[in-house]
Design an enzyme around this catalytic site. Structure first.
Site, PDB file in Angstrom:
ATOM      1  CE  LYS A  16      -2.584   0.236   5.154  1.00 24.50           C
ATOM      2  NZ  LYS A  16      -1.749   0.448   6.371  1.00 24.50           N
ATOM      3  NE  ARG A  91      -4.027   6.392   4.518  1.00 22.44           N
ATOM      4  CZ  ARG A  91      -3.157   5.492   4.060  1.00 22.44           C
ATOM      5  NH1 ARG A  91      -3.359   4.890   2.923  1.00 22.44           N
ATOM      6  NH2 ARG A  91      -2.085   5.214   4.761  1.00 22.44           N
ATOM      7  NE  ARG A 130       7.451   0.272   5.334  1.00 25.03           N
ATOM      8  CZ  ARG A 130       6.190   0.658   5.435  1.00 25.03           C
ATOM      9  NH1 ARG A 130       5.232  -0.111   4.973  1.00 25.03           N
ATOM     10  NH2 ARG A 130       5.887   1.803   6.006  1.00 25.03           N
ATOM     11  NE  ARG A 163       6.562   4.156   3.230  1.00 30.68           N
ATOM     12  CZ  ARG A 163       5.314   3.718   3.381  1.00 30.68           C
ATOM     13  NH1 ARG A 163       4.978   2.549   2.853  1.00 30.68           N
ATOM     14  NH2 ARG A 163       4.421   4.413   4.025  1.00 30.68           N
ATOM     15  NE  ARG A 174       3.094   6.439   7.767  1.00 33.18           N
ATOM     16  CZ  ARG A 174       3.994   5.456   7.707  1.00 33.18           C
ATOM     17  NH1 ARG A 174       5.212   5.639   8.179  1.00 33.18           N
ATOM     18  NH2 ARG A 174       3.671   4.301   7.189  1.00 33.18           N
TER      19      ARG A 174
HETATM   20  P1  AP5 Z   1       3.467  -3.401   5.253  1.00 35.17           P
HETATM   21  O1  AP5 Z   1       2.818  -4.563   4.592  1.00 35.17           O
HETATM   22  O2  AP5 Z   1       4.258  -2.446   4.412  1.00 35.17           O
HETATM   23  O3  AP5 Z   1       2.402  -2.580   6.111  1.00 35.17           O
HETATM   24  P2  AP5 Z   1       1.302  -1.541   5.633  1.00 35.17           P
HETATM   25  O4  AP5 Z   1       0.110  -1.754   6.481  1.00 35.17           O
HETATM   26  O5  AP5 Z   1       1.125  -1.597   4.151  1.00 35.17           O
HETATM   27  O6  AP5 Z   1       2.025  -0.206   6.093  1.00 35.17           O
HETATM   28  P3  AP5 Z   1       2.239   1.178   5.351  1.00 35.17           P
HETATM   29  O7  AP5 Z   1       3.223   1.923   6.230  1.00 35.17           O
HETATM   30  O8  AP5 Z   1       2.632   1.013   3.926  1.00 35.17           O
HETATM   31  O9  AP5 Z   1       0.854   1.803   5.449  1.00 35.17           O
HETATM   32  P4  AP5 Z   1       0.496   3.274   5.389  1.00 35.17           P
HETATM   33  O10 AP5 Z   1      -0.964   3.157   5.365  1.00 35.17           O
HETATM   34  O11 AP5 Z   1       1.044   4.138   6.459  1.00 35.17           O
HETATM   35  O12 AP5 Z   1       1.247   3.797   4.083  1.00 35.17           O
HETATM   36  P5  AP5 Z   1       0.777   4.022   2.578  1.00 35.17           P
HETATM   37  O13 AP5 Z   1       1.904   3.672   1.713  1.00 35.17           O
HETATM   38  O14 AP5 Z   1      -0.543   3.395   2.326  1.00 35.17           O
HETATM   39  O15 AP5 Z   1       4.392  -3.986   6.426  1.00 35.17           O
HETATM   40  C1  AP5 Z   1       5.250  -3.148   7.178  1.00 35.17           C
HETATM   41  C2  AP5 Z   1       6.555  -3.914   7.504  1.00 35.17           C
HETATM   42  O16 AP5 Z   1       6.249  -5.023   8.339  1.00 35.17           O
HETATM   43  C3  AP5 Z   1       7.283  -4.502   6.280  1.00 35.17           C
HETATM   44  O17 AP5 Z   1       8.653  -4.426   6.490  1.00 35.17           O
HETATM   45  C4  AP5 Z   1       6.837  -5.975   6.245  1.00 35.17           C
HETATM   46  O18 AP5 Z   1       7.835  -6.810   5.671  1.00 35.17           O
HETATM   47  C5  AP5 Z   1       6.639  -6.265   7.736  1.00 35.17           C
HETATM   48  N1  AP5 Z   1       5.539  -7.206   7.994  1.00 35.17           N
HETATM   49  C6  AP5 Z   1       4.312  -7.230   7.407  1.00 35.17           C
HETATM   50  N2  AP5 Z   1       3.556  -8.210   7.936  1.00 35.17           N
HETATM   51  C7  AP5 Z   1       4.327  -8.811   8.890  1.00 35.17           C
HETATM   52  C8  AP5 Z   1       4.114  -9.902   9.790  1.00 35.17           C
HETATM   53  N3  AP5 Z   1       2.934 -10.583   9.824  1.00 35.17           N
HETATM   54  N4  AP5 Z   1       5.111 -10.245  10.620  1.00 35.17           N
HETATM   55  C9  AP5 Z   1       6.303  -9.591  10.611  1.00 35.17           C
HETATM   56  N5  AP5 Z   1       6.570  -8.555   9.762  1.00 35.17           N
HETATM   57  C10 AP5 Z   1       5.588  -8.168   8.924  1.00 35.17           C
HETATM   58  O19 AP5 Z   1       0.532   5.607   2.561  1.00 35.17           O
HETATM   59  C11 AP5 Z   1       1.619   6.500   2.696  1.00 35.17           C
HETATM   60  C12 AP5 Z   1       1.103   7.930   2.656  1.00 35.17           C
HETATM   61  O20 AP5 Z   1       0.451   8.190   1.381  1.00 35.17           O
HETATM   62  C13 AP5 Z   1       0.045   8.323   3.688  1.00 35.17           C
HETATM   63  O21 AP5 Z   1       0.637   8.671   4.934  1.00 35.17           O
HETATM   64  C14 AP5 Z   1      -0.645   9.497   2.987  1.00 35.17           C
HETATM   65  O22 AP5 Z   1       0.131  10.661   3.089  1.00 35.17           O
HETATM   66  C15 AP5 Z   1      -0.671   9.079   1.530  1.00 35.17           C
HETATM   67  N6  AP5 Z   1      -1.897   8.332   1.154  1.00 35.17           N
HETATM   68  C16 AP5 Z   1      -1.963   7.031   0.712  1.00 35.17           C
HETATM   69  N7  AP5 Z   1      -3.233   6.682   0.460  1.00 35.17           N
HETATM   70  C17 AP5 Z   1      -4.003   7.764   0.752  1.00 35.17           C
HETATM   71  C18 AP5 Z   1      -5.405   8.008   0.712  1.00 35.17           C
HETATM   72  N8  AP5 Z   1      -6.278   7.063   0.339  1.00 35.17           N
HETATM   73  N9  AP5 Z   1      -5.844   9.242   1.103  1.00 35.17           N
HETATM   74  C19 AP5 Z   1      -4.978  10.215   1.464  1.00 35.17           C
HETATM   75  N10 AP5 Z   1      -3.634  10.037   1.531  1.00 35.17           N
HETATM   76  C20 AP5 Z   1      -3.151   8.826   1.173  1.00 35.17           C
END
Ligand code: AP5
Length: 220
Positions: A16, A91, A130, A163, A174
């Protein structure tokens, strides 16, 4: 607020953040990563950070009211006038309802709900390798997309870090939370004819092309 109005949802590691940043560069719409906002707040030890850091480290969702207020305030900022790319919000169904109400009030409804997906073994490999820039938030991967210099961001020279929630136990939590609380958004947006399901497996560029096709901009 006009221009591109999309959300990205999907399990952790689906790509994402990576794809949202690419769209932001192309369209100039603001990218709002709720996870990144919360991590910055935790590092700066603001009251938001103190209130929410426990949820992040456990891999739980932060309460809906906190998240809705945060996003509503963010979308009012001038850089969101040219549209928005929400990365990680909504979410839950309650967050999706609130977003719908918010956008309806402005007469600028959501255009696409981009649901990225990949199997768990792919997600786990991506998350465990990552590396994120502390300064500009750029994302790298120890194997799939390594920085030129170990530990240093290619884009701004900032320090790369792993992270806290990318440890094995937190990743499992997660993934569970995603299935229970976020996956129901697929039906929610399908009913509204906004769901664009995107296969997140393949290179970053292959996935980028699918994203552009899904938003009807296949020429990019
Ligand atoms: P990346 O692009 O970072 O993946 P992502 O889907 O963004 O993964 P996240 O772990 O950031 O998502 P998340 O939803 O768990 O965390 P968030 O920060 O939103 O890619 C991952 C890795 O793969 C990278 O190294 C990248 O380089 C690599 N990659 C990407 N695409 C690739 C490809 N095609 N091929 C090879 N490699 C690739 O949330 C964190 C926390 O915040 C949550 O757990 C929660 O506690 C809180 N939170 C955030 N938003 C909310 C909400 N709306 N409501 C409640 N709590 C929330």
């Amino acid at each position: 607020m006009s221009g591109l109005r999309v959300i990205f949802f999907g399990p952790p590691g689906a790509g994402k953040g990576t794809q949202a940043k690419l769209l932001e560069r192309e369209f100039g719409a603001c990218q709002v990563s709720t996870g990144e906002i919360l991590r910055k707040a935790a590092r700066a030890e603001t009251s938001l950070g103190k209130q929410t850091s426990g949820y992040l480290s456990r891999g739980d969702l932060v309460p809906d009211d906190v998240m809705v207020k945060l996003v509503a305030e963010r979308l009012k900022k001038p850089d969101c006038k040219a549209g928005f790319i929400l990365d990680g919000f909504p979410r839950t169904i309650a967050q999706a309802d609130d977003l719908e109400r918010m956008l309806k009030k402005d007469g600028l409804p959501l255009e696409h709900a981009l649901g990225l997906n990949a199997p768990n073994d792919v997600l786990i490999k991506r998350l465990s390798g990552r590396r994120t820039c502390r300064n500009c938030g750029s994302m790298f991967h120890a194997v799939f997309n390594p920085p030129t210099k170990d530990g240093v961001c290619d884009r701004c020279g900032g320090e790369l870090y792993q992270r806290d929630d990318d440890r094995e136990e937190q990743i499992a939590a997660r993934l569970r939370v995603y299935e229970e609380q976020t996956a129901p958004l697929k039906d929610y947006y399908r009913k509204r004819r906004l769901l664009r399901e995107i296969n997140g497996v393949g290179s970053v560029d292959e996935v980028r092309q699918r994203v552009f096709r899904a938003i009807g901009d296949g020429a990019k």
